[in-house]
Write a protein that holds these residues in place. Structure first.
Motif, short mmCIF file in Angstrom:
data_model
loop_
_atom_site.label_atom_id
_atom_site.label_comp_id
_atom_site.label_asym_id
_atom_site.label_seq_id
_atom_site.Cartn_x
_atom_site.Cartn_y
_atom_site.Cartn_z
N LYS A 1 -93.06 -32.72 19.97
CA LYS A 1 -92.64 -32.87 19.03
C LYS A 1 -91.52 -33.48 18.62
O LYS A 1 -90.41 -32.75 18.62
N PRO A 2 -91.44 -34.95 18.12
CA PRO A 2 -90.16 -35.59 18.38
C PRO A 2 -89.97 -35.43 16.46
O PRO A 2 -90.28 -35.62 16.17
N THR A 3 -88.33 -35.57 16.90
CA THR A 3 -87.98 -35.68 16.02
C THR A 3 -87.53 -37.73 15.29
O THR A 3 -88.42 -37.93 15.67
N ARG A 4 -87.72 -37.50 13.34
CA ARG A 4 -87.66 -39.37 13.33
C ARG A 4 -86.37 -38.77 12.43
O ARG A 4 -85.76 -38.26 11.86
N THR A 5 -86.36 -40.34 13.06
CA THR A 5 -84.68 -41.41 12.16
C THR A 5 -85.11 -41.39 11.12
O THR A 5 -86.52 -41.33 9.91
N HIS A 6 -84.30 -42.03 10.35
CA HIS A 6 -84.11 -41.91 9.00
C HIS A 6 -84.80 -43.61 8.44
O HIS A 6 -85.70 -43.83 7.63
N GLY A 7 -85.02 -44.09 10.05
CA GLY A 7 -85.99 -45.12 9.81
C GLY A 7 -87.88 -45.27 10.14
O GLY A 7 -88.38 -46.11 10.37
N ASN A 8 -87.74 -43.46 9.90
CA ASN A 8 -89.14 -42.73 10.93
C ASN A 8 -88.94 -43.67 12.16
O ASN A 8 -89.94 -43.24 12.99
N GLN A 9 -88.13 -43.35 13.24
CA GLN A 9 -88.25 -43.26 15.13
C GLN A 9 -88.97 -42.77 14.98
O GLN A 9 -87.95 -41.46 15.38
N ARG A 10 -89.47 -42.38 16.43
CA ARG A 10 -89.29 -41.21 17.03
C ARG A 10 -88.00 -40.89 17.70
O ARG A 10 -87.94 -42.07 18.56
N LEU A 11 -87.46 -39.78 18.19
CA LEU A 11 -86.52 -39.01 18.86
C LEU A 11 -86.99 -38.49 19.81
O LEU A 11 -87.57 -36.71 19.20
N TYR A 12 -87.02 -38.37 20.79
CA TYR A 12 -87.08 -37.07 22.53
C TYR A 12 -85.91 -36.95 22.81
O TYR A 12 -85.14 -37.38 23.56
N SER A 13 -86.05 -34.68 22.93
CA SER A 13 -85.36 -34.72 23.20
C SER A 13 -85.18 -34.91 25.45
O SER A 13 -85.92 -34.84 25.52
N ARG A 14 -83.79 -34.63 25.89
CA ARG A 14 -84.37 -34.77 27.07
C ARG A 14 -85.16 -33.45 27.78
O ARG A 14 -85.86 -34.25 28.09
N GLY A 15 -85.07 -32.89 27.09
CA GLY A 15 -85.68 -31.19 27.76
C GLY A 15 -86.93 -31.37 27.35
O GLY A 15 -87.90 -30.95 27.86
N MET A 16 -87.73 -32.41 26.37
CA MET A 16 -89.28 -32.77 26.36
C MET A 16 -90.02 -33.44 27.99
O MET A 16 -90.92 -33.40 27.74
N LEU A 17 -88.76 -33.96 28.46
CA LEU A 17 -88.79 -34.76 29.85
C LEU A 17 -89.96 -33.53 30.88
O LEU A 17 -91.05 -33.97 31.34
N ARG A 18 -89.45 -32.56 31.17
CA ARG A 18 -89.78 -31.33 31.61
C ARG A 18 -90.57 -30.70 31.14
O ARG A 18 -92.60 -30.72 31.52
N ARG A 19 -91.10 -30.78 29.72
CA ARG A 19 -92.48 -31.08 29.05
C ARG A 19 -93.59 -31.86 29.64
O ARG A 19 -95.08 -31.68 29.75
N ILE A 20 -93.09 -33.06 29.43
CA ILE A 20 -93.86 -33.74 29.82
C ILE A 20 -94.58 -33.80 31.26
O ILE A 20 -96.02 -33.96 31.86
N ALA A 21 -93.45 -33.00 32.07
CA ALA A 21 -94.24 -33.68 33.40
C ALA A 21 -94.89 -32.14 33.85
O ALA A 21 -95.88 -32.33 34.27
N LEU A 22 -94.82 -31.37 33.19
CA LEU A 22 -95.64 -29.71 33.06
C LEU A 22 -97.30 -29.94 32.56
O LEU A 22 -98.50 -30.27 33.01
N ILE A 23 -97.32 -31.09 31.48
CA ILE A 23 -98.26 -31.37 30.60
C ILE A 23 -98.71 -32.95 31.73
O ILE A 23 -100.37 -31.79 32.26
N LYS A 24 -98.31 -33.03 32.33
CA LYS A 24 -99.26 -34.47 33.39
C LYS A 24 -99.76 -33.44 34.77
O LYS A 24 -100.45 -33.50 34.95
N VAL A 25 -98.99 -33.28 34.82
CA VAL A 25 -99.20 -31.23 36.39
C VAL A 25 -100.62 -30.88 35.88
O VAL A 25 -101.55 -30.44 36.92
N ALA A 26 -100.18 -29.91 34.85
CA ALA A 26 -101.88 -29.35 34.83
C ALA A 26 -102.89 -30.63 34.40
O ALA A 26 -104.32 -29.22 34.51
N GLN A 27 -102.89 -31.43 33.94
CA GLN A 27 -103.65 -32.16 33.52
C GLN A 27 -104.41 -32.54 35.36
O GLN A 27 -105.80 -32.43 34.97
N ARG A 28 -103.41 -32.99 36.08
CA ARG A 28 -103.85 -33.77 37.13
C ARG A 28 -104.76 -32.28 37.86
O ARG A 28 -105.77 -32.33 38.91
#
Length: 156
Positions: free
Chosen positions: A37-64
């Motif tokens: 769930k990235p946030t959005r800028t006023h120009g509607n661009q996605r912004l990801y918090s650094r904490g999402m790096l761990r979440r993405i790693a967990l998703i990839k490991v679980a998929q694997r």
């Protein structure tokens, strides 16, 4: 919080892709599935918090290891998407996944053991073969691999 500090803690979709090793299209897919769930800028661009790096790693490991995205989403639903899981949160997720993985392992071992006996025969005509179901006789009463599942209930 200052804008400079905020910008240091957040990454664009391209930055997140480079840091996580996950293509931009996959990040968008994970977002569509509710995993990110990235946030959005006023120009509607996605912004990801650094904490999402761990979440993405967990998703990839679980998929694997074969955990479906729906199960991954259920497990991660209780963890805020902008930070890494706490030790307690990870304990709950990992225990849940360990149980599901053990069930898959048990099923695969049963399948492997039954396949070995058929490979030795080669004709799949053994009367006790749990992989054989002529004319779908078992399908009249049940669906799926009935004999293989019966082995499971017998502890075999």
């Amino acid at each position: 919080m200052s804008e400079e500090l905020t910008s240091m803690q957040q990454m664009s979709v391209g930055q997140m892709s480079r840091r996580s090793g996950v293509p931009v299209s996959t990040l968008h897919f994970y977002e569509a599935k509710g995993l990110l769930k990235p946030t959005r800028t006023h120009g509607n661009q996605r912004l990801y918090s650094r904490g999402m790096l761990r979440r993405i790693a967990l998703i990839k490991v679980a998929q694997r290891v074969g955990i479906p995205l729906a199960e991954i989403g259920e497990a991660l639903a209780a963890i805020p998407p902008d930070r890494k899981p706490t030790a307690a949160e990870w304990t709950q997720v990992s225990a849940r996944w360990a149980e599901a993985l053990q069930q898959r392992i048990d099923t695969l071992v049963r399948l492997k053991n039954n396949l070995e006996s058929c490979i030795g025969c080669g004709c799949l005509s053994l009367g006790e073969c749990p992989l054989r179901n002529p004319e779908d006789n078992l399908g009249k009463e049940h669906s799926g691999a009935v004999l293989l599942e019966q082995d499971k209930s017998k502890g075999g």
